[in-house]
Motif scaffolding. Structure first.
Motif, PDB file in Angstrom:
ATOM      1  N   ARG A 152      41.792 -18.362  92.471  1.00 47.51           N
ATOM      2  CA  ARG A 152      42.794 -18.650  93.509  1.00 47.51           C
ATOM      3  C   ARG A 152      43.442 -17.381  94.040  1.00 47.51           C
ATOM      4  NH1 ARG A 152      44.786 -23.049  89.738  1.00 47.51           N
ATOM      5  NH2 ARG A 152      43.831 -24.994  90.460  1.00 47.51           N
ATOM      6  N   ARG A 153      43.235 -16.270  93.382  1.00 48.35           N
ATOM      7  CA  ARG A 153      43.831 -15.006  93.816  1.00 48.35           C
ATOM      8  C   ARG A 153      42.781 -14.099  94.454  1.00 48.35           C
ATOM      9  NH1 ARG A 153      47.497 -13.809  88.354  1.00 48.35           N
ATOM     10  NH2 ARG A 153      48.813 -15.696  88.515  1.00 48.35           N
ATOM     11  N   ASP A 154      41.778 -14.725  95.011  1.00 49.86           N
ATOM     12  CA  ASP A 154      40.703 -13.998  95.701  1.00 49.86           C
ATOM     13  C   ASP A 154      39.947 -13.048  94.788  1.00 49.86           C
ATOM     14  OD1 ASP A 154      41.203 -15.246  98.169  1.00 49.86           O
ATOM     15  OD2 ASP A 154      42.815 -13.830  98.612  1.00 49.86           O
ATOM     16  N   GLU A 155      39.832 -13.409  93.499  1.00 49.56           N
ATOM     17  CA  GLU A 155      39.021 -12.603  92.602  1.00 49.56           C
ATOM     18  C   GLU A 155      37.555 -12.651  93.046  1.00 49.56           C
ATOM     19  OE1 GLU A 155      42.051 -14.644  89.726  1.00 49.56           O
ATOM     20  OE2 GLU A 155      40.971 -15.143  91.572  1.00 49.56           O
ATOM     21  N   SER A 156      36.860 -11.559  92.836  1.00 46.94           N
ATOM     22  CA  SER A 156      35.438 -11.526  93.157  1.00 46.94           C
ATOM     23  C   SER A 156      34.667 -12.363  92.140  1.00 46.94           C
ATOM     24  CB  SER A 156      34.926 -10.089  93.128  1.00 46.94           C
ATOM     25  OG  SER A 156      34.973  -9.578  91.799  1.00 46.94           O
ATOM     26  N   ASP A 157      33.428 -12.706  92.487  1.00 44.51           N
ATOM     27  CA  ASP A 157      32.584 -13.433  91.546  1.00 44.51           C
ATOM     28  C   ASP A 157      32.399 -12.627  90.263  1.00 44.51           C
ATOM     29  OD1 ASP A 157      32.311 -15.531  93.295  1.00 44.51           O
ATOM     30  OD2 ASP A 157      30.398 -14.830  94.116  1.00 44.51           O
ATOM     31  N   GLU A 179      33.563 -11.709  84.477  1.00 48.45           N
ATOM     32  CA  GLU A 179      34.169 -10.842  83.456  1.00 48.45           C
ATOM     33  C   GLU A 179      35.204 -11.610  82.634  1.00 48.45           C
ATOM     34  OE1 GLU A 179      35.174  -7.808  81.008  1.00 48.45           O
ATOM     35  OE2 GLU A 179      33.507  -7.802  82.423  1.00 48.45           O
ATOM     36  N   THR A 180      36.085 -12.358  83.309  1.00 47.83           N
ATOM     37  CA  THR A 180      37.174 -13.056  82.619  1.00 47.83           C
ATOM     38  C   THR A 180      36.710 -14.326  81.918  1.00 47.83           C
ATOM     39  OG1 THR A 180      38.774 -12.206  84.223  1.00 47.83           O
ATOM     40  CG2 THR A 180      39.439 -14.125  82.937  1.00 47.83           C
ATOM     41  N   ASN A 181      35.836 -15.083  82.570  1.00 47.18           N
ATOM     42  CA  ASN A 181      35.481 -16.413  82.069  1.00 47.18           C
ATOM     43  C   ASN A 181      34.198 -16.478  81.258  1.00 47.18           C
ATOM     44  OD1 ASN A 181      37.750 -17.308  83.439  1.00 47.18           O
ATOM     45  ND2 ASN A 181      36.623 -18.100  85.189  1.00 47.18           N
ATOM     46  N   VAL A 182      33.400 -15.394  81.295  1.00 50.02           N
ATOM     47  CA  VAL A 182      32.157 -15.398  80.522  1.00 50.02           C
ATOM     48  C   VAL A 182      32.082 -14.187  79.598  1.00 50.02           C
ATOM     49  CG1 VAL A 182      29.637 -15.491  80.582  1.00 50.02           C
ATOM     50  CG2 VAL A 182      30.956 -16.625  82.377  1.00 50.02           C
ATOM     51  N   THR A 183      32.147 -12.988  80.184  1.00 51.47           N
ATOM     52  CA  THR A 183      31.935 -11.782  79.373  1.00 51.47           C
ATOM     53  C   THR A 183      32.985 -11.624  78.288  1.00 51.47           C
ATOM     54  OG1 THR A 183      30.936 -10.691  81.303  1.00 51.47           O
ATOM     55  CG2 THR A 183      31.624  -9.293  79.463  1.00 51.47           C
ATOM     56  N   PHE A 184      34.272 -11.707  78.665  1.00 52.85           N
ATOM     57  CA  PHE A 184      35.319 -11.533  77.655  1.00 52.85           C
ATOM     58  C   PHE A 184      35.265 -12.598  76.559  1.00 52.85           C
ATOM     59  CE2 PHE A 184      39.670 -12.937  76.430  1.00 52.85           C
ATOM     60  CZ  PHE A 184      39.854 -11.988  75.432  1.00 52.85           C
ATOM     61  N   ALA A 234      31.292 -31.697  90.773  1.00 52.50           N
ATOM     62  CA  ALA A 234      32.311 -30.758  91.228  1.00 52.50           C
ATOM     63  C   ALA A 234      31.727 -29.394  91.546  1.00 52.50           C
ATOM     64  CB  ALA A 234      33.406 -30.629  90.165  1.00 52.50           C
ATOM     65  N   TRP A 235      30.860 -28.892  90.691  1.00 43.95           N
ATOM     66  CA  TRP A 235      30.435 -27.508  90.945  1.00 43.95           C
ATOM     67  C   TRP A 235      29.285 -27.411  91.939  1.00 43.95           C
ATOM     68  CZ3 TRP A 235      25.741 -25.346  89.487  1.00 43.95           C
ATOM     69  CH2 TRP A 235      25.018 -25.970  88.484  1.00 43.95           C
ATOM     70  N   GLN A 236      28.811 -28.553  92.433  1.00 43.86           N
ATOM     71  CA  GLN A 236      27.900 -28.497  93.563  1.00 43.86           C
ATOM     72  C   GLN A 236      28.665 -28.189  94.850  1.00 43.86           C
ATOM     73  OE1 GLN A 236      25.731 -32.153  93.700  1.00 43.86           O
ATOM     74  NE2 GLN A 236      24.792 -31.839  91.704  1.00 43.86           N
ATOM     75  N   ALA A 237      29.963 -28.493  94.863  1.00 44.37           N
ATOM     76  CA  ALA A 237      30.781 -28.217  96.033  1.00 44.37           C
ATOM     77  C   ALA A 237      31.156 -26.737  96.061  1.00 44.37           C
ATOM     78  CB  ALA A 237      32.034 -29.084  96.002  1.00 44.37           C
ATOM     79  N   THR A 238      31.664 -26.289  97.189  1.00 48.42           N
ATOM     80  CA  THR A 238      32.022 -24.881  97.314  1.00 48.42           C
ATOM     81  C   THR A 238      33.410 -24.591  96.748  1.00 48.42           C
ATOM     82  OG1 THR A 238      32.875 -25.308  99.554  1.00 48.42           O
ATOM     83  CG2 THR A 238      30.574 -24.590  99.347  1.00 48.42           C
ATOM     84  N   TYR A 239      34.267 -25.621  96.618  1.00 47.50           N
ATOM     85  CA  TYR A 239      35.637 -25.406  96.155  1.00 47.50           C
ATOM     86  C   TYR A 239      35.642 -24.931  94.701  1.00 47.50           C
ATOM     87  CZ  TYR A 239      40.439 -26.415  94.766  1.00 47.50           C
ATOM     88  OH  TYR A 239      41.714 -26.328  94.275  1.00 47.50           O
ATOM     89  N   MET A 240      36.172 -23.732  94.464  1.00 42.56           N
ATOM     90  CA  MET A 240      36.287 -23.135  93.137  1.00 42.56           C
ATOM     91  C   MET A 240      34.937 -23.097  92.415  1.00 42.56           C
ATOM     92  SD  MET A 240      40.008 -24.629  91.918  1.00 42.56           S
ATOM     93  CE  MET A 240      39.997 -23.702  90.379  1.00 42.56           C
ATOM     94  N   LEU A 241      33.882 -22.850  93.165  1.00 39.77           N
ATOM     95  CA  LEU A 241      32.540 -22.833  92.587  1.00 39.77           C
ATOM     96  C   LEU A 241      32.425 -21.805  91.472  1.00 39.77           C
ATOM     97  CD1 LEU A 241      29.556 -23.598  92.507  1.00 39.77           C
ATOM     98  CD2 LEU A 241      29.156 -21.957  94.350  1.00 39.77           C
ATOM     99  N   GLY A 242      32.941 -20.594  91.710  1.00 40.44           N
ATOM    100  CA  GLY A 242      32.843 -19.545  90.703  1.00 40.44           C
ATOM    101  C   GLY A 242      33.533 -19.927  89.399  1.00 40.44           C
ATOM    102  N   TYR A 243      34.685 -20.557  89.491  1.00 39.94           N
ATOM    103  CA  TYR A 243      35.421 -21.003  88.302  1.00 39.94           C
ATOM    104  C   TYR A 243      34.603 -22.018  87.513  1.00 39.94           C
ATOM    105  CZ  TYR A 243      38.898 -23.704  85.661  1.00 39.94           C
ATOM    106  OH  TYR A 243      39.567 -24.389  84.683  1.00 39.94           O
ATOM    107  N   HIS A 244      34.135 -23.058  88.205  1.00 43.97           N
ATOM    108  CA  HIS A 244      33.402 -24.118  87.516  1.00 43.97           C
ATOM    109  C   HIS A 244      32.085 -23.611  86.922  1.00 43.97           C
ATOM    110  CE1 HIS A 244      35.867 -26.818  90.286  1.00 43.97           C
ATOM    111  NE2 HIS A 244      36.273 -27.072  89.061  1.00 43.97           N
ATOM    112  N   LEU A 245      31.410 -22.756  87.654  1.00 39.20           N
ATOM    113  CA  LEU A 245      30.134 -22.248  87.181  1.00 39.20           C
ATOM    114  C   LEU A 245      30.310 -21.370  85.947  1.00 39.20           C
ATOM    115  CD1 LEU A 245      27.105 -22.107  87.659  1.00 39.20           C
ATOM    116  CD2 LEU A 245      27.483 -20.224  89.247  1.00 39.20           C
TER     117      LEU A 245
END
Length: 301
Positions: free
Chosen positions: A81-86, A91-96, A124-135
Motif C-alpha cells: 500500500r506504500r508503493d513498495e516495489s515487487d 524481500e519482506t514477505n519471502v526472503t526475510f 483473489a490473487w488472480q486479480a491485480t489488487y494487491m497481487l504482489g502481497y498475495h503472491l
C-alpha cells in the motif's frame, strides 16, 4: 515458567497486541524490528521486551544469545500500500521470513507460527489488487510447508480473516469508515456492500496464537493450517450501518457509489474446526468489538 518467544512485527497492529499478551502471560519476548520503526504502540511494555534492530544486527545474534526458543511468531508483512516495489515485497514477505525459518530450524526451534491472510485465495490473487502481497504470502507458505516436512518441525499457518480493534492503521477499512463517520462529513461513498467478511476482534485472534503455544507439543509435524475468524460472515453493508449507528453519525451513506473491484471476493468465512479442537473459539460479538474499539483511547479523544 514462561516460554521464550521470538516475535516479528511487534510494532504493528496485531504484533503489538500479541506482544502485550505474551508479556502479560509472563513469557520472555524477543522482538525483531528496525531502528527506525515506530514503537508508539509498545510504549507501556517496551521495558519488558528484548529488542534487536535487524538493520544493525545480524539475524544469528538473537538466536545465539537466547536459544533455544520455544516458538517463533512471524507477523511482520508488507502490503504494497506504500508503493513498495515487487522486489521489496519479496524481500519482506519471502526472503526475510525464509531466512528466519531457516535460522529457527538450525537452532532447534520446533514451532513456527506464520501469519497468513484469508484474501490469499486463488480467486483473489488472480486479480491485480494487491497481487504482489498475495503472491508473496502464498510463496512463503509453500516454503514453510516444504522445509517443515523435511526437517520435521511444525509450521502452523494462521489464515486470518478480517481483524479489527484498537490502534489499527487509519487507512484500514474499519478505522477509515469509523473516522469518516465520526467526522460527520457530508456523505460516504461505498460499494453496494453485498460482499461478506468474517470480522474477528483482535483479542480473539491473539488468543488463537496463545492456544497454539499452549498446545505446541500436541501439534503435528510439518505444515498445519488454522483459519482464524468467528465462523460467521457479515455483509459490508451491515458493518457500515453498525458503525454509522454506534458513532451516532449524521453522514449520508451512499451504497453503490463505488464499483466492486475486479474479481472481488464476495464471501469469506473461517472454518474454525481445527482451532475449536484445541478449545479455542471466538468470544467477542461484532457489536461488542466495535463498541470496545470506539471506547479505546484512540477514538475516545
Amino acid at each position: 515458567m514462561g516460554l521464550r518467544i521470538m516475535l516479528t512485527g511487534a510494532t504493528g497492529f496485531l504484533g503489538s497486541h500479541l506482544a502485550r499478551a505474551l508479556v502479560r502471560n509472563k513469557h520472555h519476548v524477543v522482538i525483531l524490528k528496525r531502528s527506525f520503526s515506530d514503537c508508539s504502540r509498545l510504549g507501556d511494555i517496551a521495558g519488558e521486551l528484548t529488542s534487536y534492530d535487524l538493520d544493525k544486527t545480524e539475524l544469528r545474534i538473537p538466536f545465539e544469545r537466547h536459544q533455544p526458543f520455544d516458538a517463533i511468531i512471524h507477523t511482520a508483512t508488507a502490503y504494497g500500500r506504500r508503493d513498495e516495489s515487487d522486489a521489496a515485497l519479496v524481500e519482506t514477505n519471502v526472503t526475510f521470513p525464509l531466512q528466519l525459518l531457516q535460522a529457527s530450524i538450525q537452532h532447534g526451534t520446533e514451532l513456527f507460527l506464520n501469519t497468513d491472510t484469508f484474501s490469499r485465495t486463488a480467486l483473489a490473487w488472480q486479480a491485480t489488487y494487491m497481487l504482489g502481497y498475495h503472491l508473496t504470502k502464498k510463496q512463503f507458505a509453500e516454503w514453510g510447508s516444504h522445509l517443515s516436512a523435511i526437517h520435521q518441525t511444525t509450521f502452523a499457518n494462521l489464515r486470518l480473516e478480517h481483524i479489527y480493534g484498537p490502534f489499527d492503521q487509519s487507512s484500514k477499512f474499519i478505522p477509515f469508515i469509523t473516522n469518516w463517520c465520526l467526522r460527520n462529513i457530508a456523505e460516504l461513498a461505498v460499494t453496494a456492500g453485498e460482499q461478506k467478511r468474517d470480522f474477528v476482534y483482535v483479542d480473539d485472534a491473539v488468543n488463537a496464537y496463545l492456544v497454539l503455544l499452549e498446545n505446541r507439543s500436541a501439534l503435528p509435524k510439518g505444515f498445519v493450517e488454522y483459519q482464524v475468524g468467528t465462523g460467521q460472515a457479515t455483509s459490508i453493508r451491515e458493518l457500515v450501518q453498525k458503525i454509522h449507528a454506534l458513532t451516532h453519525s449524521s453522514i449520508e451513506l451512499k451504497f453503490g457509489a463505488i464499483p466492486y473491484r475486479e474479481k472481488e471476493i464476495m464471501c469469506s468465512q473461517a472454518d474454525t474446526t481445527a482451532l475449536e479442537r484445541l478449545d479455542w473459539k471466538s468470544k467477542v460479538r461484532l457489536e461488542d468489538g466495535l463498541a470496545m474499539m470506539l471506547e479505546s483511547e484512540e477514538f475516545a479523544k
